[in-house]
Enzyme design. Structure first.
Site, short mmCIF file in Angstrom:
data_model
loop_
_atom_site.label_atom_id
_atom_site.label_comp_id
_atom_site.label_asym_id
_atom_site.label_seq_id
_atom_site.Cartn_x
_atom_site.Cartn_y
_atom_site.Cartn_z
N GLU A 11 63.12 84.18 76.92
CA GLU A 11 61.83 84.81 76.64
C GLU A 11 60.81 83.75 76.25
O GLU A 11 61.11 82.81 75.52
CB GLU A 11 61.98 85.80 75.49
CG GLU A 11 60.72 86.50 75.11
CD GLU A 11 60.92 87.47 73.95
OE1 GLU A 11 59.94 88.12 73.57
OE2 GLU A 11 62.03 87.57 73.43
N ASP A 56 71.88 75.53 61.65
CA ASP A 56 70.98 74.41 61.91
C ASP A 56 69.54 74.86 61.73
O ASP A 56 68.66 74.48 62.49
CB ASP A 56 71.20 73.85 63.32
CG ASP A 56 70.46 72.54 63.56
OD1 ASP A 56 70.25 71.79 62.59
OD2 ASP A 56 70.07 72.29 64.71
N ASN A 61 63.48 74.88 64.34
CA ASN A 61 64.17 75.97 65.01
C ASN A 61 63.56 77.32 64.66
O ASN A 61 64.22 78.36 64.72
CB ASN A 61 65.66 75.96 64.67
CG ASN A 61 66.38 74.83 65.35
OD1 ASN A 61 65.99 74.39 66.42
ND2 ASN A 61 67.42 74.34 64.72
N ASP A 73 67.20 78.88 68.80
CA ASP A 73 68.34 77.96 68.85
C ASP A 73 69.55 78.57 68.14
O ASP A 73 70.14 77.96 67.26
CB ASP A 73 67.95 76.61 68.26
CG ASP A 73 68.78 75.48 68.85
OD1 ASP A 73 69.47 75.71 69.85
OD2 ASP A 73 68.71 74.36 68.31
#
Length: 122
Positions: A11, A56, A61, A73
């Site tokens: 997306e 992470d 991110n 991510d």
């Protein structure tokens, strides 16, 4: 959004026709900064409540689509209790995001966030 064989359809995250920048690239005003932190806290609480840790999470991110944050991510997402370092990764995620918010003037305590998320987990 969809996997078809070896193809991955993703997306496009945008706002007003512009690609959403990474949170790290933004300079939100005080009110938006506080709202962003609350959105992130809620999203992390939902993940933790469902037993997941991003693993992470950082301002690199997270996308800022205008007033809305989008965590990206996610392939490295892991189980909070099933992974031997799940709690360590959760604490690291809290530290990473709180460091960014604190550097921009919002009092964001990683220990408080971590403790809050643990209450959602159990």
């Amino acid at each position: 959004m969809q996997i078809d064989g070896t193809e991955l359809m993703m997306e496009w995250i945008s706002h007003d026709g512009q690609t959403a920048p990474r949170l790290a690239q933004t300079r939100p005003d005080e009110a938006l900064l506080a709202d962003y932190f609350e959105q992130l806290r809620e999203a992390m609480a939902i993940l933790t409540q469902d037993g997941w840790v991003h693993g992470d999470l950082s301002p690199y991110n997270i996308l800022a689509a205008g007033p809305r944050l989008v965590i990206i991510d996610l392939p490295q997402i892991l189980s909070l209790t099933g992974h031997d370092r799940g709690f360590e990764y959760l604490r690291r995620d809290c530290t990473n995001v709180c460091r960014w918010f604190t550097a921009r003037g919002l009092a964001a305590d990683p220990d408080e966030l971590y403790d809050d998320l643990l209450r959602h987990a159990f």
